[in-house]
Scaffold this active site. Structure first.
Site, PDB file in Angstrom:
ATOM      1  N   PRO B 211       4.859  -7.147  -2.049  1.00  0.00           N
ATOM      2  CA  PRO B 211       3.772  -7.988  -1.547  1.00  0.00           C
ATOM      3  C   PRO B 211       2.618  -7.994  -2.552  1.00  0.00           C
ATOM      4  CG  PRO B 211       4.311  -6.208   0.006  1.00  0.00           C
ATOM      5  CD  PRO B 211       5.076  -5.947  -1.244  1.00  0.00           C
ATOM      6  N   LEU B 212       1.994  -9.142  -2.680  1.00  0.00           N
ATOM      7  CA  LEU B 212       0.903  -9.285  -3.643  1.00  0.00           C
ATOM      8  C   LEU B 212      -0.236  -8.309  -3.392  1.00  0.00           C
ATOM      9  CD1 LEU B 212       0.458 -13.055  -4.504  1.00  0.00           C
ATOM     10  CD2 LEU B 212       0.643 -11.138  -6.087  1.00  0.00           C
ATOM     11  N   CYS B 213      -0.544  -8.071  -2.127  1.00  0.00           N
ATOM     12  CA  CYS B 213      -1.691  -7.191  -1.861  1.00  0.00           C
ATOM     13  C   CYS B 213      -1.397  -5.766  -2.302  1.00  0.00           C
ATOM     14  CB  CYS B 213      -2.097  -7.234  -0.388  1.00  0.00           C
ATOM     15  SG  CYS B 213      -0.792  -6.758   0.733  1.00  0.00           S
ATOM     16  N   THR B 214      -0.140  -5.374  -2.251  1.00  0.00           N
ATOM     17  CA  THR B 214       0.208  -4.044  -2.757  1.00  0.00           C
ATOM     18  C   THR B 214      -0.042  -3.991  -4.259  1.00  0.00           C
ATOM     19  OG1 THR B 214       1.924  -3.813  -1.093  1.00  0.00           O
ATOM     20  CG2 THR B 214       2.061  -2.344  -2.991  1.00  0.00           C
ATOM     21  N   GLU B 217      -4.026  -4.386  -4.732  1.00  0.00           N
ATOM     22  CA  GLU B 217      -5.016  -3.467  -4.163  1.00  0.00           C
ATOM     23  C   GLU B 217      -4.535  -2.044  -3.951  1.00  0.00           C
ATOM     24  OE1 GLU B 217      -6.195  -5.473  -0.566  1.00  0.00           O
ATOM     25  OE2 GLU B 217      -6.415  -7.308  -1.751  1.00  0.00           O
TER      26      GLU B 217
END
Lengths: 548, 436
Positions: B211-214, B217
């Protein structure tokens, strides 16, 4: 992108990159020290050796007494037409060396039978002998020789539309078996104090939204267990686990109850860590278990009757056994790895550190037991490096031991009763009958050849007449093996005659692939080699392994 | 007259001839043993090998030493040093040259009489007529997409009679092999008879991405740091350049940035080897598994053509890391397969217009995913065409489709084309009277 100017070391690691990703630099090193002897270089042997040369063994020696003939041009890639009449061993050696100039190769122009008769000590220089296209009678002698000299033996044959393979060595131990699937070793059913302390340090009600949705599910499950136990009453023991479907359902409800569905801003929250916790809920009630293969190893007499000559592996098993009985509380050392899980970097790394620290503590305990055992052995100066102990402990649930019967034990008629019954059963069961027939008939063909000086169906003119003779040989063999209740199928008898001991390139290539793979496992001591007699059925495209 | 030169005497082919000239009980249906079979293999048969890499090199060798003579091979790649541990037709000096070309040269030089023709290019660039010439096509591919493409090509050659039964003479057999480390598979695809690749797409679960947020961030693993540098940082700092996995400088840039990110977050384990593995999606590969799977495939091709033995029905999986284990399964066709069946059924009221039929297809759960702007034909008749004939065919959209079809058949076999498709689709349109 071309890289012809790269230095030798660079090119070597690039060349082997795709396989180093499988067995690592250490496995590759072991392979690069391996010295292989190949007996007979018709396609079965040539293809096996080709795959090993590509993999980067140290050296090989081919023993073959034949000259390159037209037939070789029809089934062997490792000969060339310009050298018809030359020593086949020499030609195959030259063409193999072209495939990988890092590998040394030599040959002996002699039949294996002659060489072994005149110079049996020839085998001593090798780590592995690969014997191809040799009949049973010669193999029995070869196996005896290899066992006496402590050389590993791999037998491979292609026969028409079937193949056969068998390894023979007293024992093979593996630490890194690298199983295809593994269950994470999370220990939520028996957490150590530091892990519990860490989990309980989280006040779910008080933490902010960001932390709440990033607490790793390991912590969530431990907190949920605590809350579930509390819901059962004050007398609930602290190690009580959800024991049935109803309790597990209730446990999951408790977990769900810990979620936050709305942020402080009133917008809905997606808490992925809770989703993960639900999927992994079984960790909260599934106790860690020792694989049956490992339990058998722990109970093996070799780990109990220690002597100065006991190899390191068994000393480690002995130390492991002591750990399991004491600090381990019946369990193997903690493996120390955790899977990735939804969490902030810091929370994840904190958790990871906890697991690694406990794993290290277990390693230290095992080391203590090992030191005591070594002391009791009275072998001053003998030690096993810490890194070795750690490696062993990390892989404790992956250790495997494979033992192999001698070929004589498989083939002789002494003590045949137990094996006879299983062979008869294999012949009669629908799922195994085809390959059991092939196993039996291959051996019957060798008998036939010993009697008649040729294989059944070797010539077009004898195909039909050989059928009843081969059937007779098979039935006689069944009797000797104590399997006279077993039946051999006429269709397979006829097919074996039809195939006339042909050596088909495609079948040799399948066998060559499987044999090279097994050789690599034996040499790298990683993954698990097969044991027993393997039959490849090229008609149905199936394999079977018989433990006979 | 029998050729008695050592390179083509019957002495040379004595092993294969036992299989092809002797009758038996465990043979394929319609097996006719005799010297004509090898003659057919060597003279009339044309076989295509897709790929000249790990599987392809083995397949070519196996074909040439199983009696095949006219062999074509296609591959768009050039040789790399990392190929040399298994792609045995290549040497260090060949690095940079086209795989298909070198492979063909080596087989032709080694196996007397072999006639391997090389095609250095993409499978998508060959016309349908090219594939039509081959008796059998053997796939030595390393991607799902390429397999789907070849599958749709072979299946598009399949014709059906009015009852929706496959015309056996139009079946283009495929034999497909794949490997990954110690695992592999070999399967036989007879379009219209056995399941095609699309029928069993569920065998291949989708690749999971981070996932992009992983990545952005909360990185936790070395792979997160690597993909951050590869996917996020690159598009931020070098958006004008297309990332090239074969460019050493690009890879080093990703590696050093991944290292920096890992250091920033306290994550250990980023290495250049891991960086390559993650970014290039490297599949570990060894010679032995490739040898097994390729030979199994060529054996099936030989059996398919000559009936010299019983054939694989229809999927064999192999795994060799823990012992040796094979499992053979007879998968079944998906009767509604959009690629190999007589057509996905679309039911519509009797007075439906062509436009409405097209709308139904776009709304169909299976078809809709495969279409964007379809063209529709009925037999040789273009009902609605995109492109230069769009204006001419546009009036048909408003007409009741029944008027555009022949007679009063309850079902019509439509052929649908679309830019999204690699080959045409069949749709069976069934028109229902109101009381039905």
């Amino acid at each position: 992108m071309s890289d012809q100017s790269g230095n030798a070391v660079d090119n070597k690691s690039k060349r082997y990159d795709r396989q180093i990703r499988i067995w690592g630099a250490e496995g590759q090193q072991r392979l690069e020290h391996a010295r292989i002897a190949l007996l007979n270089c018709s396609p079965t042997g040539s293809e096996t050796l080709k795959n090993l040369v590509l993999g980067g063994i140290a050296s090989f020696t081919i023993v073959d007494g034949n000259k390159v003939q037209p037939r070789d041009l029809g089934n062997n890639f490792l000969v060339d037409a310009a050298r018809l009449g030359h020593s086949r061993a020499q030609v195959v050696t030259d063409l193999l060396k072209e495939m990988n100039d890092l590998v040394s190769g030599s040959y002996v122009e002699d039949t294996p039978e002659e060489l072994l008769q005149n110079n049996p000590s020839f085998l001593e220089g090798f780590d592995l002998v690969i014997a191809t296209q040799m009949p049973e009678q010669q193999l029995l002698q070869l196996d005896e020789l290899c066992r006496a000299k402590g050389v590993k033996l791999l037998v491979v044959r292609s026969y028409g539309l079937m193949g056969y393979m068998r390894a023979s060595l007293p024992e093979h131990v593996v630490i890194e078996s690298k199983p295809d699937s593994k269950v994470d070793d999370l220990r939520l059913t028996c957490p150590w104090p530091a892990l519990l302390e860490y989990a309980y340090s989280f006040d779910l009600a008080a933490v902010d939204k960001h932390v709440h949705m990033h607490i790793p599910y390991v912590v969530l499950l431990l907190l949920a267990l605590h809350e579930w136990r509390a819901s059962l009453g004050p007398d609930t023991t602290p190690d009580r686990l959800p024991g049935n479907a109803a309790e597990r359902g209730a446990f999951k409800q408790v977990l769900q109850g810990m979620r936050r569905y709305q942020g402080e801003d009133g917008l809905p929250l997606e808490e992925e860590n809770f989703d993960e916790a639900l999927k992994s809920a079984f960790h909260a009630w599934t106790r860690p278990s020792t694989p049956s293969e490992v339990r058998v190893i722990l109970e093996d007499p070799k780990a109990q009757n220690l002597e100065p000559s006991t190899p390191d592996f068994w000393l480690l098993v002995a130390a492991l056994r002591k750990f399991v009985a004491s600090e381990g509380g019946g369990r193997l050392p903690l493996d120390g790895n955790i899977p990735d899980m939804h969490a902030t970097t810091d929370l994840y790394l904190q958790l990871q550190r906890l697991y690694r620290q406990q794993a290290d503590a277990d390693v230290a305990a095992v080391e203590g037991h090992l030191a005591a055992l070594l002391g009791a052995l009275g072998s001053p100066g003998r030690a096993i490096a810490s890194s070795g102990v750690r490696h062993f402990c990390r892989n404790a649930r992956n250790i495997r031991v494979v033992r192999y019967r001698t070929l004589a034990e498989e083939c002789s008629s002494d003590a045949a009763a137990a094996r006879g019954a299983s062979l008869a059963a294999a012949l009669s069961e629908e799922g195994s009958t085809a390959n059991a027939n092939l196993y039996l008939l291959l051996r019957a063909c060798d008998r036939f050849a010993a009697t008649h000086g040729r294989y059944p169906g070797a010539h077009d003119s004898t195909v039909e007449d050989d059928v009843p003779l081969l059937k007779q040989a098979a039935q006689q063999l069944l009797g000797e093996l104590g399997a006279s209740s077993g039946q051999v199928q006429d269709d397979y008898v006829a097919e074996m005659c039809r195939l006339g001991a042909a050596e088909l390139h495609v079948v040799a290539s399948v066998m060559g692939g499987m044999a090279a793979q097994e050789a690599i496992k034996l040499l790298t001591q990683q993954f698990v080699p097969f044991s027993g007699s393997l039959i490849y059925n090229a008609m149905a495209s199936t394999t079977s392994i018989f433990a006979l | 007259m029998e050729d008695t030169t050592p390179t083509n005497s019957s002495e040379r082919w004595i092993d294969i001839d036992k299989l092809l000239t002797r009758n038996g009980n465990l043979v394929g249906p319609g097996f006719e043993p005799g010297p004509e079979l090898r003659d057919f293999l060597q003279q009339d048969c044309k076989v295509l090998c897709i790929g000249a890499g790990g599987l392809g090199c083995e397949i070519l060798k196996d074909l040439a030493l199983s009696g095949f003579v006219n062999i074509d091979v296609i591959d768009m790649d050039t040789i790399d040093v990392s190929n040399l541990n298994r792609q045995f037709l290549f040497r260090l000096q060949d690095v940079g040259k086209p795989k298909a070309v070198v492979a063909a040269e080596r087989i032709n030089a080694r196996v007397p009489g072999a006639n391997v023709t090389a095609h250095f290019g993409r499978i998508e660039d060959m016309p349908l007529q090219f594939y039509q010439e081959f008796t059998v096509i053997v796939l030595g591919l390393d991607s799902l997409e390429a397999r789907r493409y070849m599958n749709s090509i072979a299946c598009s050659l399949l014709e059906f009679d009015e009852e929706g039964n496959p015309d056996m003479s139009t079946i283009k057999p495929l034999v497909d092999g794949g490997t990954e480390g110690f695992k592999g598979h070999a399967r036989v695809i007879l379009p219209g008879v056995t399941p095609c690749f699309e029928c069993t797409l569920w065998l291949f679960p989708p690749q999971t991405k981070f996932p992009l947020c992983t990545l952005a961030e909360t990185p936790r693993t070395p792979a997160h740091c690597i993909e951050y540098a590869h996917l996020i940082l690159w598009s931020q700092q070098r958006s004008h350049e297309e990332f090239d996995t074969d460019d050493e400088e690009h890879m080093q840039w990703v590696y050093s940035n991944a290292l920096a990110r890992a250091k920033q977050y306290g994550i250990e384990g980023v290495t250049f080897q891991l960086t390559q593995g993650v970014v290039k999606n490297i599949i570990p590969a060894i010679a032995s598994t490739n040898a097994i799977v390729s030979a199994a495939c060529v054996l099936e091709a030989l059996k398919l053509i000559t009936m010299c033995s019983t054939g694989l029905n229809n999927y064999m999986m192999y795994t060799g890391s823990q012992g040796i284990y094979t499992h053979t399964v007879a998968y079944e066709r998906d009767p509604q397969c959009p690629v190999c069946s007589a057509g996905v059924e679309v039911v519509a009221p009797a007075d439906t217009t062509l436009q409405q039929v097209i709308d139904l297809m776009l709304a169909h759960p299976q078809l809709g995913k495969m279409l964007a702007h379809p063209s529709v034909s009925y037999g040789s008749k273009q009902l609605y065409a995109r492109g230069i004939y769009e204006e001419d065919s546009r009036p048909n959209l408003a007409k009741p489709v029944r008027e555009l079809l022949e007679g009063d058949e309850p079902a019509a076999l439509l052929t649908v084309n679309d830019k999204k498709l690699s080959a045409s689709l069949r749709v069976r349109l069934r028109l229902k009277e109101p009381q039905q």
